[in-house]
Design a protein around this motif. Structure first.
Motif, short mmCIF file in Angstrom:
data_model
loop_
_atom_site.label_atom_id
_atom_site.label_comp_id
_atom_site.label_asym_id
_atom_site.label_seq_id
_atom_site.Cartn_x
_atom_site.Cartn_y
_atom_site.Cartn_z
N PHE A 27 -7.06 0.53 -8.24
CA PHE A 27 -6.74 1.86 -8.19
C PHE A 27 -5.72 2.43 -9.14
O PHE A 27 -5.12 3.29 -9.02
N GLY A 54 -1.41 -1.67 -0.70
CA GLY A 54 -2.34 -2.20 -1.88
C GLY A 54 -1.73 -3.00 -3.07
O GLY A 54 -0.77 -3.82 -2.80
N ILE A 74 -2.03 -5.66 4.20
CA ILE A 74 -2.63 -6.60 4.90
C ILE A 74 -2.91 -7.80 3.99
O ILE A 74 -3.14 -9.08 4.16
N SER A 98 1.49 -7.73 5.95
CA SER A 98 1.44 -7.38 7.15
C SER A 98 0.14 -6.69 7.71
O SER A 98 -0.05 -5.65 6.97
N ASP A 99 -0.41 -6.61 8.48
CA ASP A 99 -1.34 -5.82 9.47
C ASP A 99 -0.56 -4.71 9.71
O ASP A 99 0.67 -5.01 10.33
N CYS A 100 -1.08 -3.35 9.71
CA CYS A 100 -0.27 -2.28 10.35
C CYS A 100 0.08 -2.55 11.99
O CYS A 100 1.09 -1.84 12.33
C1 LIG Z 1 -8.08 2.32 -0.34
S1 LIG Z 1 -6.61 1.01 -0.42
C2 LIG Z 1 -5.37 2.00 -0.68
C3 LIG Z 1 -3.98 1.24 -1.36
C4 LIG Z 1 -2.90 1.98 -1.55
N1 LIG Z 1 -2.47 2.81 -0.52
C5 LIG Z 1 -3.42 2.96 -2.77
O1 LIG Z 1 -3.15 4.08 -2.64
O2 LIG Z 1 -3.31 2.43 -3.88
C6 LIG Z 1 -6.47 0.63 1.46
C7 LIG Z 1 -5.28 -0.52 1.56
O3 LIG Z 1 -5.41 -0.56 2.91
C8 LIG Z 1 -5.19 -2.21 3.37
N2 LIG Z 1 -5.49 -2.48 4.62
C9 LIG Z 1 -6.77 -2.47 5.19
N3 LIG Z 1 -6.48 -2.92 6.63
C10 LIG Z 1 -5.15 -2.79 6.63
C11 LIG Z 1 -4.47 -3.11 7.85
N4 LIG Z 1 -5.15 -3.40 9.05
N5 LIG Z 1 -3.23 -3.27 7.88
C12 LIG Z 1 -2.63 -3.05 6.69
N6 LIG Z 1 -3.36 -2.81 5.46
C13 LIG Z 1 -4.57 -2.84 5.54
C14 LIG Z 1 -5.71 -2.86 2.13
O4 LIG Z 1 -5.70 -4.14 1.88
C15 LIG Z 1 -5.97 -1.84 0.88
O5 LIG Z 1 -4.75 -2.09 0.14
#
Ligand SMILES: C[S@@+](CC[C@H](N)C(=O)[O-])C[C@H]1O[C@@H](n2cnc3c(N)ncnc32)[C@H](O)[C@@H]1O
Length: 211
Positions: A27, A54, A74, A98-100
């Protein structure tokens, strides 16, 4: 027949780690446009949490503005890249893998939350995620959120490709009815945020303040 569920939802850590192990930044390294436009709601020294951050483009940029930044994701490979980006730019971010659902969310402790493209969450997870985001804000703290609307399914230039994960203005107005909605905008724009979010896009942005 029901549509097969993407591995991004059944194995999010594995799927996102495979995406982030590619060279470069999926991104980009510049902050998200909605965040960039609205980050003036926070002043240097305030504490902001970046949700599912991310590869760190948003947290690192906020830290470079003098904010005290916590961030979690995560995907450990994403967080490793985010740590390197912070080191390269000479800023400090408190990163956590971490997972949310299991993150140690602080209570009423943050001046801000940045939730940029966190549409990995299905409706049940989204309800838990939004509740955590609201509770971790101090009274007067501000949430900045960016996502895609259902129209994005026509454009396919980023996002989860699952209708139930996308946001409408009505949905966000209801989900954040207990906050003061400062701005809620559905709009279309050309995104150029890495290769992951690129092209004509159907977006929604929210600015909301905890009472
Ligand atoms: C579309 S990316 C966006 C990343 C960042 N926010 C950005 O705008 O550049 C979605 C992010 O959600 C994270 N993700 C997916 N499932 C997740 C979860 N259950 N808990 C925490 N993060 C999670 C992914 O690893 C990824 O980095």
């Amino acid at each position: 027949m029901s549509k097969p569920v993407s591995p991004a939802f059944t194995d999010p850590a594995g799927t996102w780690n495979r995406r982030f192990e590619q060279a470069g930044f999926l991104f980009g390294t510049e902050p998200n446009g909605w965040l960039h436009e609205h980050a003036g709601v926070w002043t240097a020294g305030q504490r902001v949490l970046c949700v599912a951050d991310g590869e760190g483009r948003n947290s690192v940029w906020l830290a470079s503005r003098g904010l005290q930044v916590d961030a979690f994701d995560i995907a450990e490979l994403g967080v490793a890249k985010a740590r390197r980006l912070a080191a390269e730019q000479g800023v400090t971010v408190n990163f956590t893998v971490s997972d949310c659902d299991t993150y140690a969310w602080p209570e009423a402790a943050c001046d801000g939350v940045a939730a940029i493209f966190v549409q990995f969450a299905d409706p049940a997870m989204r309800a838990r995620l939004f509740a955590h985001m609201k509770r971790c804000l101090k009274p007067g703290g501000t949430l900045l959120l960016q996502g895609y609307t259902p129209k994005q399914l026509d454009y396919k230039t980023g996002g989860p490709g699952q209708l139930s994960h996308l946001y409408t203005a009505a949905m966000l107005r209801e989900a954040f009815a207990d906050l003061d909605i400062v701005e809620l905008r559905e709009y279309e724009a050309e995104l150029a945020e890495g290769s992951g979010h690129r092209g004509h896009s159907a977006l929604i942005g929210l600015v909301a303040r905890r009472r």
